[in-house]
Design an enzyme around this catalytic site. Structure first.
Site, PDB file in Angstrom:
ATOM      1  N   LYS A  45      41.121 -38.095  38.444  1.00  0.00           N
ATOM      2  CA  LYS A  45      42.014 -37.302  39.301  1.00  0.00           C
ATOM      3  C   LYS A  45      42.786 -36.269  38.475  1.00  0.00           C
ATOM      4  O   LYS A  45      42.807 -35.084  38.807  1.00  0.00           O
ATOM      5  CB  LYS A  45      42.998 -38.229  40.015  1.00  0.00           C
ATOM      6  CG  LYS A  45      44.218 -37.532  40.580  1.00  0.00           C
ATOM      7  CD  LYS A  45      45.252 -38.529  41.081  1.00  0.00           C
ATOM      8  CE  LYS A  45      46.575 -37.901  41.384  1.00  0.00           C
ATOM      9  NZ  LYS A  45      47.521 -37.850  40.264  1.00  0.00           N
ATOM     10  N   CYS A  87      54.655 -37.505  43.205  1.00  0.00           N
ATOM     11  CA  CYS A  87      55.234 -38.851  43.356  1.00  0.00           C
ATOM     12  C   CYS A  87      56.714 -38.863  42.978  1.00  0.00           C
ATOM     13  O   CYS A  87      57.109 -38.248  41.983  1.00  0.00           O
ATOM     14  CB  CYS A  87      54.497 -39.839  42.454  1.00  0.00           C
ATOM     15  SG  CYS A  87      52.909 -40.336  43.108  1.00  0.00           S
ATOM     16  N   ARG A 135      61.415 -34.357  37.675  1.00  0.00           N
ATOM     17  CA  ARG A 135      60.170 -33.815  37.109  1.00  0.00           C
ATOM     18  C   ARG A 135      60.346 -32.325  36.811  1.00  0.00           C
ATOM     19  O   ARG A 135      59.847 -31.463  37.528  1.00  0.00           O
ATOM     20  CB  ARG A 135      59.004 -34.086  38.059  1.00  0.00           C
ATOM     21  CG  ARG A 135      58.842 -35.579  38.313  1.00  0.00           C
ATOM     22  CD  ARG A 135      57.617 -35.935  39.104  1.00  0.00           C
ATOM     23  NE  ARG A 135      56.381 -35.795  38.349  1.00  0.00           N
ATOM     24  CZ  ARG A 135      55.183 -36.172  38.802  1.00  0.00           C
ATOM     25  NH1 ARG A 135      55.079 -36.704  40.004  1.00  0.00           N
ATOM     26  NH2 ARG A 135      54.103 -36.007  38.071  1.00  0.00           N
ATOM     27  N   ASP A 180      60.604 -27.150  32.743  1.00  0.00           N
ATOM     28  CA  ASP A 180      61.162 -26.244  31.733  1.00  0.00           C
ATOM     29  C   ASP A 180      60.182 -25.970  30.590  1.00  0.00           C
ATOM     30  O   ASP A 180      60.165 -24.865  30.038  1.00  0.00           O
ATOM     31  CB  ASP A 180      62.480 -26.821  31.183  1.00  0.00           C
ATOM     32  CG  ASP A 180      62.296 -28.216  30.598  1.00  0.00           C
ATOM     33  OD1 ASP A 180      61.886 -29.115  31.341  1.00  0.00           O
ATOM     34  OD2 ASP A 180      62.523 -28.387  29.386  1.00  0.00           O
ATOM     35  N   ASP A 216      50.757 -44.555  34.112  1.00  0.00           N
ATOM     36  CA  ASP A 216      50.115 -44.623  35.433  1.00  0.00           C
ATOM     37  C   ASP A 216      49.456 -45.988  35.701  1.00  0.00           C
ATOM     38  O   ASP A 216      49.000 -46.237  36.817  1.00  0.00           O
ATOM     39  CB  ASP A 216      49.070 -43.504  35.577  1.00  0.00           C
ATOM     40  CG  ASP A 216      49.715 -42.130  35.539  1.00  0.00           C
ATOM     41  OD1 ASP A 216      50.945 -42.044  35.684  1.00  0.00           O
ATOM     42  OD2 ASP A 216      48.985 -41.136  35.350  1.00  0.00           O
TER      43      ASP A 216
END
Ligand code: EPZ
Length: 419
Positions: free
Chosen positions: A22, A118, A123, A126, A306
């Site tokens: 993915k 998610c 998140r 920068d 993950d």
């Protein structure tokens, strides 16, 4: 509302084939807009909602997107009509931010709505912006969208302040056609970073060092379409490995690159599972009681964040105490509240989950609070006594292709129902 219904207790047995990665595919598809001539034919793309979202975004930009089959896409980006990507699909997903890098590289300007993804912590982007600015782009954020513009892009030396998969890939994409050489340091080394670099090189880019701490990109004039096959999904593979161990099953996971799974294999061996590596497969079996271990997530080659949530389900039924320290995301233990509803004993202190293993879990109605949390709840349902109903499964569909079919083929009692 679609739900997953699982009657737990069946040990998983048999073999499961892993799909394309993915997190490689969701960068490779936006990067396909770099091809100013010839089509890209990309194979081994996972059939997931995030990919469907990207197909719609590509079409909205004026690309011709042709689905050859569920796992192969043909993308013709020759006649892109707009550099504006501001749609609900762009807002919904994280990886839409790769269009900033790819449109900037090819058209020297882009306007892309800020990405979603998610809810696992703050998140920021920068480091992406720092990279684009170093290449000579002017970056502004207004009305919830990022605008980038440059007269010309030039090579630069960029040292990232944090190791970021997204920033490494995005700035690498943006630098492919910049004048001169770009050096990226303190970069992410994940297999999907290497896969995107390989894809870009197949398009004619000159990128060296992906997979090490330093990536060097020599700008080229233009990029063209190519044929490419996405690498297998390290995270999907890790999820099935953990599910095999948690159900005390015997599962051979095929179409994997065992090297990419070393940190997961090592942890499962420490837990007490048997992990046998083949050339492109891994077999996980269990012949003794499993025990708790400590896990700390880290950028590749460390234990992947993950896979942390699925791992927490396994550790909720192993003997003794386990600690999981989440060092990438500040809010990735939310699913433990759902596991607790099923009888798990877990205390979260800051970024650490303290898990005291219990004999068994019991089925109930739980939520998939995010993508990998959803996978954690599926594994919990597979091992629990009785029926588990998982709601909010659209999170799971964003990243796991046909999850219920794959688990059913391994002997799980799992079905999708509209309830
Ligand atoms: C990618 O997210 C993955 N998503 C995530 O997978 C994965 O958890 C993450 O990498 C880490 O491996 C995709 O590839 C689409 P990062 P990304 O930039 O790129 C901080 C899943 O489940 N940071 O590597 O967004 C950030 O806050 C998803 O498939 C900055 O400070 O992650 C985090 O603490 C969830 N500034 C750390 O770096 C920046 O500009 C790593 O983030 C960028 C990141």
């Amino acid at each position: 509302m679609e739900t997953l219904i699982i009657n737990g207790g069946n040990a998983l047995r048999g073999s499961v084939e892993i799909n394309g990665a993915k997190n490689a595919a969701v960068a490779i598809l936006p990067a396909a807009v770099l091809a100013s001539n010839q089509k890209c034919i990309i194979d081994n793309i996972p059939d997931i909602e995030d990919v469907h979202c990207l197909e719609r975004i590509l079409a909205g930009l004026g690309c011709t997107v042709n689905k050859i089959n569920n796992n192969t896409l043909e993308i013709d980006a020759t006649d892109i009509t707009t550099v504006n990507a501001c749609t609900e699909d762009v807002r919904r997903m994280r990886a839409s931010y790769y269009f900033i890098g790819s449109l900037l590289a090819r058209f020297k300007k882009a306007r892309v709505e800020l990405p979603g993804g998610c809810p696992i912590g703050v998140r920021p982007i920068d480091q992406h912006i720092k990279g684009f600015e170093a290449l000579g782009a002017k970056v502004t954020i207004e009305h919830g969208a990022v605008s980038v513009e440059a007269d010309e892009l030039h090579g630069a030396s960029i040292f990232f302040d944090v190791v970021s998969v997204g920033a490494t890939i995005n700035v690498m994409i943006a630098a492919t056609m910049a004048e001169g050489t770009t050096t990226l340091e303190n970069v992410a080394k994940e297999p999907h970073v290497v896969d995107v670099a390989n894809f870009l090189n197949t398009m004619g880019a000159d990128i060296k060092g992906a997979g090490t701490d330093v990536i060097r990109i020599k700008g080229v004039e233009s990029l063209t379409g190519c044929n490419y096959s996405v690498i297998p999904d390290q995270i999907e593979a890790g999820t099935f490995m953990i599910a095999a161990a948690a159900t005390k099953g015997d599962v051979t996971i095929t179409n994997v690159i065992p090297k990419h799974l070393e940190s997961i294999s090592a942890k499962l061996i420490e837990v007490g599972a048997i992990v046998e590596e083949g050339d492109d497969s891994i077999r996980v079996t269990v012949d003794k009681p499993l025990k708790g271990v400590n896990v700390k997530t880290a950028p590749y080659p460390g234990f992947p964040t993950d896979v942390q949530q699925p791992m927490s389900t396994l550790l909720s039924i192993t003997e003794g105490r386990s600690l999981i320290v989440e060092s990438i995301w500040e809010n990735r233990h939310k699913h433990t509240d759902e596991l607790k509803k099923m009888g798990a004993v877990i205390k979260v202190e800051g970024r650490t989950a303290i898990i005291d293993g219990v004999e068994s879990l019991t089925g109930c109605r739980v939520r998939a609070t995010d993508l990998r949390a959803g996978a954690a709840m599926v594994i919990a349902g597979l091992i629990a006594n009785g029926e588990t109903e998982i709601v909010d499964i659209e999170h799971i569909d964003r990243g796991y292709p046909h999850i219920e079919n794959k688990f059913r083929a391994l002997g799980a009692d799992i079905r999708r129902e509209d309830r």
